[in-house]
Write an enzyme that holds these catalytic residues in place. Structure first.
Site, short mmCIF file in Angstrom:
data_model
loop_
_atom_site.label_atom_id
_atom_site.label_comp_id
_atom_site.label_asym_id
_atom_site.label_seq_id
_atom_site.Cartn_x
_atom_site.Cartn_y
_atom_site.Cartn_z
CG HIS A 101 11.59 18.39 18.95
ND1 HIS A 101 10.74 18.72 19.97
CD2 HIS A 101 11.13 17.24 18.43
CE1 HIS A 101 9.81 17.78 20.07
NE2 HIS A 101 10.01 16.88 19.15
C1 UD1 Z 1 11.57 12.10 17.59
C2 UD1 Z 1 10.07 11.83 17.42
C3 UD1 Z 1 9.27 12.99 18.00
C4 UD1 Z 1 9.69 13.31 19.40
C5 UD1 Z 1 11.18 13.58 19.43
C6 UD1 Z 1 11.66 13.93 20.81
C7 UD1 Z 1 9.52 10.54 15.39
C8 UD1 Z 1 8.85 10.62 14.07
N1 UD1 Z 1 9.70 11.72 16.02
O1 UD1 Z 1 11.89 13.21 16.75
O2 UD1 Z 1 7.90 12.62 18.00
O3 UD1 Z 1 8.99 14.43 19.88
O4 UD1 Z 1 11.85 12.42 18.94
O5 UD1 Z 1 13.00 14.08 20.89
O6 UD1 Z 1 9.85 9.47 15.84
N2 UD1 Z 1 19.68 13.02 16.87
C9 UD1 Z 1 20.86 13.03 17.55
N3 UD1 Z 1 20.96 12.22 18.65
C10 UD1 Z 1 19.96 11.42 19.06
C11 UD1 Z 1 18.76 11.41 18.34
C12 UD1 Z 1 18.63 12.22 17.25
O7 UD1 Z 1 21.79 13.73 17.22
O8 UD1 Z 1 20.12 10.72 20.08
C13 UD1 Z 1 19.52 13.90 15.70
C14 UD1 Z 1 19.92 13.22 14.42
O9 UD1 Z 1 20.64 14.12 13.67
C15 UD1 Z 1 18.63 12.91 13.74
C16 UD1 Z 1 17.70 13.96 14.28
O10 UD1 Z 1 18.19 14.29 15.57
O11 UD1 Z 1 18.71 12.94 12.37
C17 UD1 Z 1 16.29 13.51 14.36
O12 UD1 Z 1 16.13 12.36 15.19
P1 UD1 Z 1 14.85 11.40 15.02
O13 UD1 Z 1 14.84 10.34 16.02
O14 UD1 Z 1 14.74 10.99 13.59
O15 UD1 Z 1 13.62 12.36 15.27
P2 UD1 Z 1 13.40 13.50 16.35
O16 UD1 Z 1 13.40 14.79 15.67
O17 UD1 Z 1 14.29 13.33 17.53
#
Ligand code: UD1
Length: 370
Positions: A207
């Protein structure tokens, strides 16, 4: 009695927060707990399933922040969290890990002169292109108490000029969750549902933006997976951001058609533990999974150029393979042909299932208003 706010934001936080919540409930004569979920992760599969599996109570407060750019997400957490801190006047705020919610809440506390403790302090990848590395460095600079999982973390903090009295080596609280839930995970039907034979498959997670937001890097990893999947099936619980990127980068057909690659929805904690503990090989770009495989004695190939968890390479089963297809395949073949000798493997000090109580003791030891 100490009033403590614990902050949980994203999936990798929940297994670190659960043992702290359980220990505070057990020691309710010493701690008054307020659990705040920022809502950074909000999908049922990324959040609710973990609260259920880890038997965590509903959060007292849900900030409902959701996804956005890093700046906006961090700013929204800051804005939403501040009024609660002002209102509750806690003795301590506990933040865990390295996600955007971690730095956001630590910053709020530092500006309000409220004591903040950072669990999993001191880890460093020395790769500042990783958003998590920035979150780690900044959180450690402003937190009052730095609770470290391993001795390398203490060394990193001392080298950055952090006074030793702010650092406390407590061990790895995520391993508390692993040890507490391994038995329960045996009851999961995840492996049977997927028709996988114990010790005859690999688990993949992916991811990191550096791997999945970049078409070249993602395609190189797929090249490697194609070869590894010829030796054993690979089960791939795909993070929502990874799913989205597969579509956006036009890789959907390639992924769907790859023989031996089994893409599934993100797994809950117990299902994932069952899949992980029964795997013959793990391929990942996660941080926590490098630690879990070390404790489980399962070979882990890390699809990154560096790790903030070097102890898993020195003492455990982790190999840093990078993202070149040939290097990944070479590492996977080596791990399959020569599985690690369990008797030679060591579990890092204080990864013993008792870190949560040491963290609570450390909070009591340092009087907040001293
Ligand atoms: C975050 C953490 C990362 C961790 C990861 C585990 C930061 C900088 N990064 O990254 O360290 O390893 O979580 O999962 O905080 N999304 C969904 N549903 C959700 C959450 C996210 O669809 O419940 C999608 C959204 O499109 C979003 C993308 O995932 O834009 C990224 O989510 P975000 O929380 O910004 O960062 P992660 O990549 O999940």
């Amino acid at each position: 009695m100490l009033k403590v706010i614990i902050v949980a934001g994203a999936r990798p936080n929940f297994m670190k927060v659960a043992p702290l919540v359980a220990a505070m409930k057990r020691r309710s004569h010493e701690f008054h707990l307020i659990l705040i979920h920022t809502g950074q992760h909000y999908d049922a599969a990324m959040s609710d399933a973990f609260f259920r599996d880890l038997e965590m109570p509903e959060p007292d407060v849900h900030l409902g922040v959701g996804s956005a750019s890093h700046a906006v997400q961090t700013a929204e957490v800051i804005k939403a969290f501040e009024p609660y801190v002002i209102n509750e006047k806690p003795d301590w705020v506990v933040v865990v890990g390295d996600v955007n919610s971690t730095i956001a809440c630590a910053l709020v506390c530092a500006k309000l002169n409220v004591k903040v403790a950072h669990v999993e302090a001191g880890l460093r990848s020395r790769d500042r292109t990783m958003p998590e590395e920035i979150n780690r460095i900044l959180t450690d600079q402003i937190a009052d108490l730095l609770l470290t999982p391993s001795v390398d973390a203490d060394e990193n903090l001392r080298a950055e000029g952090i006074p030793p009295q702010r650092i406390s080596f407590v061990g790895n609280v995520m391993i508390d969750s692993l040890i507490a839930n391994l038995e329960r995970a045996k009851k999961s039907t995840a492996r049977a549902d997927l028709d996988l034979a114990n010790k005859d498959y690999a688990v993949l997670t992916l991811h990191r933006p550096s791997n999945v937001d970049d078409q070249g890097a993602f395609a190189r990893i797929l090249d490697a997976l194609e070869q590894i999947a010829q030796r054993l099936p690979i089960v791939f619980p795909a993070h929502p951001r990874t799913r989205k990127m597969i579509d956006e980068l036009g890789l959907t057909e390639r992924v769907e058609k790859m023989k031996g690659l089994l893409v599934i929805d993100p797994a809950g904690y117990l299902d994932f533990l069952q899949l992980l503990s029964g795997a013959r090989l793990v391929l990942t770009d996660s941080g926590g999974i490098q630690e879990e495989t070390t404790v489980l004695g399962i070979p882990c190939i890390t699809l990154r150029e560096n790790t903030e968890r070097p102890i898993t390479v020195e003492m455990g089963t982790n190999k840093i393979a990078g993202t070149e297809a040939s290097k990944i395949v070479e590492a996977a073949n080596a791990a399959l042909d020569h599985p690690p000798d369990k008797s030679a493997m060591k579990i890092p000090p204080l990864w013993d299932g008792k870190a949560a109580d040491r963290i609570l003791d450390a909070l009591l030891d340092i009087q907040p208003n001293a």
